[in-house]
Design a protein around this motif. Structure first.
Motif, PDB file in Angstrom:
ATOM      1  N   SER A  67       0.909  -1.206  -0.141  1.00 34.93           N
ATOM      2  CA  SER A  67       0.016   0.104  -0.197  1.00 34.93           C
ATOM      3  C   SER A  67       0.986   1.205  -0.126  1.00 34.93           C
ATOM      4  O   SER A  67       1.786   1.427   0.757  1.00 34.93           O
ATOM      5  CB  SER A  67      -0.921   0.071   1.299  1.00 34.93           C
ATOM      6  N   TRP A 127      -1.506   7.436   0.342  1.00 36.35           N
ATOM      7  CA  TRP A 127      -2.516   7.741  -0.214  1.00 36.35           C
ATOM      8  C   TRP A 127      -2.767   9.294  -0.254  1.00 36.35           C
ATOM      9  O   TRP A 127      -2.175  10.214   0.477  1.00 36.35           O
ATOM     10  CB  TRP A 127      -3.616   6.999   0.314  1.00 36.35           C
ATOM     11  N   TYR A 167      -8.413  10.545  -4.522  1.00 40.08           N
ATOM     12  CA  TYR A 167      -8.997   9.397  -4.500  1.00 40.08           C
ATOM     13  C   TYR A 167     -10.765   9.336  -4.397  1.00 40.08           C
ATOM     14  O   TYR A 167     -11.254   8.783  -4.949  1.00 40.08           O
ATOM     15  CB  TYR A 167      -8.854   8.254  -3.163  1.00 40.08           C
ATOM     16  N   GLY A 222      -8.897  -1.826   5.850  1.00 46.57           N
ATOM     17  CA  GLY A 222      -8.836  -0.847   4.933  1.00 46.57           C
ATOM     18  C   GLY A 222     -10.001   0.040   4.441  1.00 46.57           C
ATOM     19  O   GLY A 222     -10.288   0.218   3.402  1.00 46.57           O
ATOM     20  N   ASP A 273      -7.359   0.984   9.148  1.00 50.56           N
ATOM     21  CA  ASP A 273      -6.459   1.473   8.262  1.00 50.56           C
ATOM     22  C   ASP A 273      -5.142   1.975   8.493  1.00 50.56           C
ATOM     23  O   ASP A 273      -4.757   2.475   9.614  1.00 50.56           O
ATOM     24  CB  ASP A 273      -7.033   2.546   7.354  1.00 50.56           C
ATOM     25  N   GLN A 274      -3.982   1.748   7.735  1.00 52.21           N
ATOM     26  CA  GLN A 274      -2.838   2.204   7.979  1.00 52.21           C
ATOM     27  C   GLN A 274      -2.485   3.378   7.884  1.00 52.21           C
ATOM     28  O   GLN A 274      -1.271   3.764   7.959  1.00 52.21           O
ATOM     29  CB  GLN A 274      -1.620   0.854   7.597  1.00 52.21           C
ATOM     30  N   SER A 275      -3.356   3.995   6.896  1.00 49.71           N
ATOM     31  CA  SER A 275      -2.734   5.279   6.253  1.00 49.71           C
ATOM     32  C   SER A 275      -3.552   6.421   7.186  1.00 49.71           C
ATOM     33  O   SER A 275      -4.539   6.606   7.315  1.00 49.71           O
ATOM     34  CB  SER A 275      -3.277   5.610   4.809  1.00 49.71           C
ATOM     35  N   MET A 303      -5.598   8.927   4.922  1.00 50.85           N
ATOM     36  CA  MET A 303      -6.983   8.508   4.722  1.00 50.85           C
ATOM     37  C   MET A 303      -7.725   8.657   5.960  1.00 50.85           C
ATOM     38  O   MET A 303      -8.832   9.069   6.142  1.00 50.85           O
ATOM     39  CB  MET A 303      -6.944   7.022   3.962  1.00 50.85           C
ATOM     40  N   GLU A 310      -1.879  -1.913  10.323  1.00 54.47           N
ATOM     41  CA  GLU A 310      -1.900  -2.783   8.962  1.00 54.47           C
ATOM     42  C   GLU A 310      -2.902  -3.626   9.516  1.00 54.47           C
ATOM     43  O   GLU A 310      -3.052  -4.119  10.649  1.00 54.47           O
ATOM     44  CB  GLU A 310      -0.248  -3.540   9.248  1.00 54.47           C
ATOM     45  N   LEU A 311      -3.781  -3.886   8.215  1.00 52.59           N
ATOM     46  CA  LEU A 311      -4.879  -4.978   8.722  1.00 52.59           C
ATOM     47  C   LEU A 311      -4.585  -6.327   9.353  1.00 52.59           C
ATOM     48  O   LEU A 311      -5.381  -6.856  10.179  1.00 52.59           O
ATOM     49  CB  LEU A 311      -5.825  -4.823   7.575  1.00 52.59           C
ATOM     50  N   ASN A 313     -13.368  -3.500   1.328  1.00 55.17           N
ATOM     51  CA  ASN A 313     -13.730  -2.856   0.035  1.00 55.17           C
ATOM     52  C   ASN A 313     -12.787  -2.196  -0.617  1.00 55.17           C
ATOM     53  O   ASN A 313     -12.085  -1.400  -0.115  1.00 55.17           O
ATOM     54  CB  ASN A 313     -14.988  -1.870   0.387  1.00 55.17           C
ATOM     55  N   ALA A 314     -12.045  -2.940  -1.659  1.00 55.11           N
ATOM     56  CA  ALA A 314     -11.113  -2.457  -2.483  1.00 55.11           C
ATOM     57  C   ALA A 314      -9.892  -2.046  -1.573  1.00 55.11           C
ATOM     58  O   ALA A 314      -9.148  -0.934  -1.821  1.00 55.11           O
ATOM     59  CB  ALA A 314     -11.460  -0.715  -2.932  1.00 55.11           C
TER      60      ALA A 314
HETATM   61  C1  LIG Z   1      -8.674   2.259  -2.390  1.00 58.08           C
HETATM   62  S1  LIG Z   1      -8.782   2.521  -0.690  1.00 58.08           S
HETATM   63  C2  LIG Z   1     -10.335   1.994  -0.274  1.00 58.08           C
HETATM   64  C3  LIG Z   1     -10.988   2.758   1.160  1.00 58.08           C
HETATM   65  C4  LIG Z   1     -12.094   2.152   1.528  1.00 58.08           C
HETATM   66  N1  LIG Z   1     -12.277   0.846   1.827  1.00 58.08           N
HETATM   67  C5  LIG Z   1     -13.254   2.664   0.322  1.00 58.08           C
HETATM   68  O1  LIG Z   1     -13.903   1.681  -0.190  1.00 58.08           O
HETATM   69  O2  LIG Z   1     -13.532   3.795  -0.038  1.00 58.08           O
HETATM   70  C6  LIG Z   1      -7.670   1.275   0.007  1.00 58.08           C
HETATM   71  C7  LIG Z   1      -7.184   1.530   1.537  1.00 58.08           C
HETATM   72  O3  LIG Z   1      -6.686   0.227   1.978  1.00 58.08           O
HETATM   73  C8  LIG Z   1      -5.871   0.715   2.882  1.00 58.08           C
HETATM   74  N2  LIG Z   1      -4.680  -0.633   2.802  1.00 58.08           N
HETATM   75  C9  LIG Z   1      -4.154  -1.026   2.124  1.00 58.08           C
HETATM   76  N3  LIG Z   1      -3.371  -2.074   2.414  1.00 58.08           N
HETATM   77  C10 LIG Z   1      -3.527  -1.918   3.799  1.00 58.08           C
HETATM   78  C11 LIG Z   1      -3.070  -2.970   4.998  1.00 58.08           C
HETATM   79  N4  LIG Z   1      -2.013  -3.725   4.608  1.00 58.08           N
HETATM   80  N5  LIG Z   1      -3.208  -2.703   6.146  1.00 58.08           N
HETATM   81  C12 LIG Z   1      -4.240  -1.439   6.273  1.00 58.08           C
HETATM   82  N6  LIG Z   1      -4.863  -0.865   5.519  1.00 58.08           N
HETATM   83  C13 LIG Z   1      -4.499  -1.074   4.155  1.00 58.08           C
HETATM   84  C14 LIG Z   1      -4.874   1.932   2.357  1.00 58.08           C
HETATM   85  O4  LIG Z   1      -4.350   2.737   3.327  1.00 58.08           O
HETATM   86  C15 LIG Z   1      -6.277   2.658   1.707  1.00 58.08           C
HETATM   87  O5  LIG Z   1      -6.816   3.558   2.904  1.00 58.08           O
END
Ligand SMILES: C[S@@+](CC[C@H](N)C(=O)[O-])C[C@H]1O[C@@H](n2cnc3c(N)ncnc32)[C@H](O)[C@@H]1O
Length: 286
Positions: free
Chosen positions: A27, A30, A35, A65, A88-90, A93, A112-113, A128-129
């Motif tokens: 990841s 962001w 987004y 996430g 979420d790790q960000s 976000m 981190e998830l 989701n995503a």
């Molecule tokens: C594309 S965004 C989707 C956000 C939300 N689920 C949505 O549908 O609007 C992806 C999110 O996943 C988080 N993410 C990605 N890999 C991750 C991980 N390993 N641990 C925690 N969060 C993660 C990112 O920080 C980001 O905020």
């Protein structure tokens, strides 16, 4: 009104500026505003996923996430008696989640998830995503299933658009010089297995599962909007490591190629986007 609580990985009061710990993830950094440009298009698969979640009186719900938290709030509205955690790790976000009014039994955790341990077994996990940024899905599924309570439900949507021209062009451009050497070691979204693989794996883990794919056909104003879309996600890892001037050159090379690949019609351009879904239920205790 007070914003919702944000917890660091170590509990209430954890600093948002501290890096989220945990296993390596692809990841990138962001940009929530970028987004959110396609918020409506990106939210639709979440609602389509929700429509397939079986009836459950969920009391413990996680959104893994969760990003900027708007959709986590939808989970909270649908299961008002539940304790809901957005993970979420960000920090970027999650900052969006703090700007929204607080709700009882809704909290956000910076972690981190895979490193996050819920306080109790979960009746519902939604992602989701997000999981395309996490490697090794065989291991990941085993981990998520272990977090479920008996009868608990896992509902996932993963973008799976690698075969689309937009994503192929991005991959080809990154693999050609002068970019290949500058982007060496940079990880983009992870390859996704087939729907059949997820179904097999979940059945193997003892869950009753369904999986499906949907291609969404988005009408965007012009090919350049496809690049704006990618700038919110798949393009982020490259933009994060390239120096500013290089990032600008890389983006304009991408814009040029995408403009050639997508025909601009009188009503804009059609951008197909394939997404993989699965919903699986753990067995009830005997
Ligand atoms: C594309 S965004 C989707 C956000 C939300 N689920 C949505 O549908 O609007 C992806 C999110 O996943 C988080 N993410 C990605 N890999 C991750 C991980 N390993 N641990 C925690 N969060 C993660 C990112 O920080 C980001 O905020």
């Amino acid at each position: 009104m007070r914003p919702p609580r944000i917890r660091g990985r170590l509990g209430l009061g954890g600093s948002l500026s501290a890096p989220a710990q945990g296993p390596p993830s692809a990841s990138p950094r962001w940009d929530p505003a970028q987004y959110a440009q396609f918020r409506r298009e990106r939210a639709q698969p979440f609602y389509d996923l929700l429509a397939r979640i079986p009836d459950c009186d969920a009391r413990a719900v996680a959104d893994l996430g969760c990003g900027s938290g708007e959709l986590t709030r939808e989970l909270h509205a649908r299961w008002p008696k539940a304790e809901v955690w957005g993970v979420d790790q960000s920090a970027e976000m999650l900052a969006g989640a703090t700007s929204l009014p607080a709700r009882a039994r809704l909290s956000f955790v910076r972690s981190e998830l895979r490193a996050w341990q819920p306080e109790r077994p979960l009746d519902l996990i939604i992602s989701n995503a997000a999981l395309h940024w996490v490697p090794d899905h065989a291991q990941l599924l085993g981990h998520l299933v272990r977090l479920l309570a008996p009868g608990g439900v896992l509902g996932v949507q993963i973008p799976n658009n690698r075969e689309e021209a937009s994503h192929r062009i991005l991959e080809e451009l990154s693999a050609a010089e002068p970019w290949a050497s500058r982007l060496r070691g940079v990880q983009g979204p992870q390859p996704i297995a087939s729907a059949a693989w997820y179904l097999e794996r979940l059945s193997h883990l003892g869950l009753e599962a369904q999986a499906w794919e949907t291609i969404y056909y988005h009408r965007l104003p012009a090919p350049s909007a496809i690049v704006d879309w990618l700038k919110g996600t798949a393009l982020r890892p490259a933009l994060a490591v390239l120096p500013e001037a290089d990032a600008r050159d890389f983006e304009s090379a991408l814009r040029e190629r995408i403009a050639h690949a997508y025909a601009q019609g009188p009503h804009g351009v059609i951008f197909p986007f394939r997404r993989l879904f699965f919903v699986a239920r753990a067995p009830f205790a005997a």
